[in-house]
Design an enzyme around this catalytic site. Structure first.
Site, PDB file in Angstrom:
ATOM      1  N   VAL A  29       0.841  -1.196   0.000  1.00 47.77           N
ATOM      2  CA  VAL A  29       0.000   0.000   0.000  1.00 47.77           C
ATOM      3  C   VAL A  29       0.876   1.245   0.000  1.00 47.77           C
ATOM      4  CG1 VAL A  29      -0.223   0.030   2.523  1.00 47.77           C
ATOM      5  CG2 VAL A  29      -1.960   1.136   1.134  1.00 47.77           C
ATOM      6  N   CYS A  30       0.430   2.258  -0.692  1.00 46.44           N
ATOM      7  CA  CYS A  30       1.036   3.583  -0.667  1.00 46.44           C
ATOM      8  C   CYS A  30      -0.120   4.583  -0.714  1.00 46.44           C
ATOM      9  CB  CYS A  30       2.018   3.790  -1.822  1.00 46.44           C
ATOM     10  SG  CYS A  30       1.244   3.883  -3.456  1.00 46.44           S
ATOM     11  N   ARG A  31       0.176   5.828  -0.920  1.00 48.77           N
ATOM     12  CA  ARG A  31      -0.866   6.850  -0.911  1.00 48.77           C
ATOM     13  C   ARG A  31      -1.944   6.606  -1.966  1.00 48.77           C
ATOM     14  NH1 ARG A  31      -2.262  11.086  -3.198  1.00 48.77           N
ATOM     15  NH2 ARG A  31      -1.060  12.812  -3.831  1.00 48.77           N
TER      16      ARG A  31
ATOM     17  N   GLY B  44      -1.642   3.939  -4.570  1.00 46.91           N
ATOM     18  CA  GLY B  44      -1.627   2.583  -5.120  1.00 46.91           C
ATOM     19  C   GLY B  44      -0.617   2.396  -6.235  1.00 46.91           C
TER      20      GLY B  44
ATOM     21  N   MET C 119      -3.943   4.367   0.217  1.00 50.84           N
ATOM     22  CA  MET C 119      -4.430   4.951   1.458  1.00 50.84           C
ATOM     23  C   MET C 119      -5.609   5.898   1.220  1.00 50.84           C
ATOM     24  SD  MET C 119      -2.817   3.511   3.874  1.00 50.84           S
ATOM     25  CE  MET C 119      -3.379   4.544   5.221  1.00 50.84           C
TER      26      MET C 119
END
Length: 88
Positions: free
Chosen positions: A42-44, A46, A70
């Site tokens: 996961v990141c801010r 995707g 996120m």
């Protein structure tokens, strides 16, 4: 050393129990990750986590990327760590 951006994002809000491994560090730190259970990247948004998921999958890990990152997590009103955290 993690980029300043990823550290700022991490400190602002994350999923409880998550591990912070910046994209550029994944090839060198993947030995820290379990091979016997699924990993969710996961990141801010995707995007970066999608690249990490692809690389981990090619290395034989069971991996899924959190679609929408996120932003999607908080859009679904799921909790952040720390409580009251935010997605930048």
């Amino acid at each position: 050393m993690a980029s300043r951006t990823t550290v700022i994002e991490w400190n602002a809000g994350r999923i409880a129990g998550a591990r912070h491994i910046p994209l550029a560090h994944v090839p060198f730190r993947r030995c820290e990750l379990p091979r016997d259970k699924a990993i969710v990247t996961v990141c801010r948004s995707g995007h970066r986590s999608g690249l990490a998921a692809r690389g981990l999958g090619q290395a034989g890990y069971q991996v899924e990327n959190l679609d929408g990152g996120m932003k999607a997590w908080t859009g679904a009103r799921l909790p952040l760590d720390p409580p009251g955290g935010r997605v930048l």
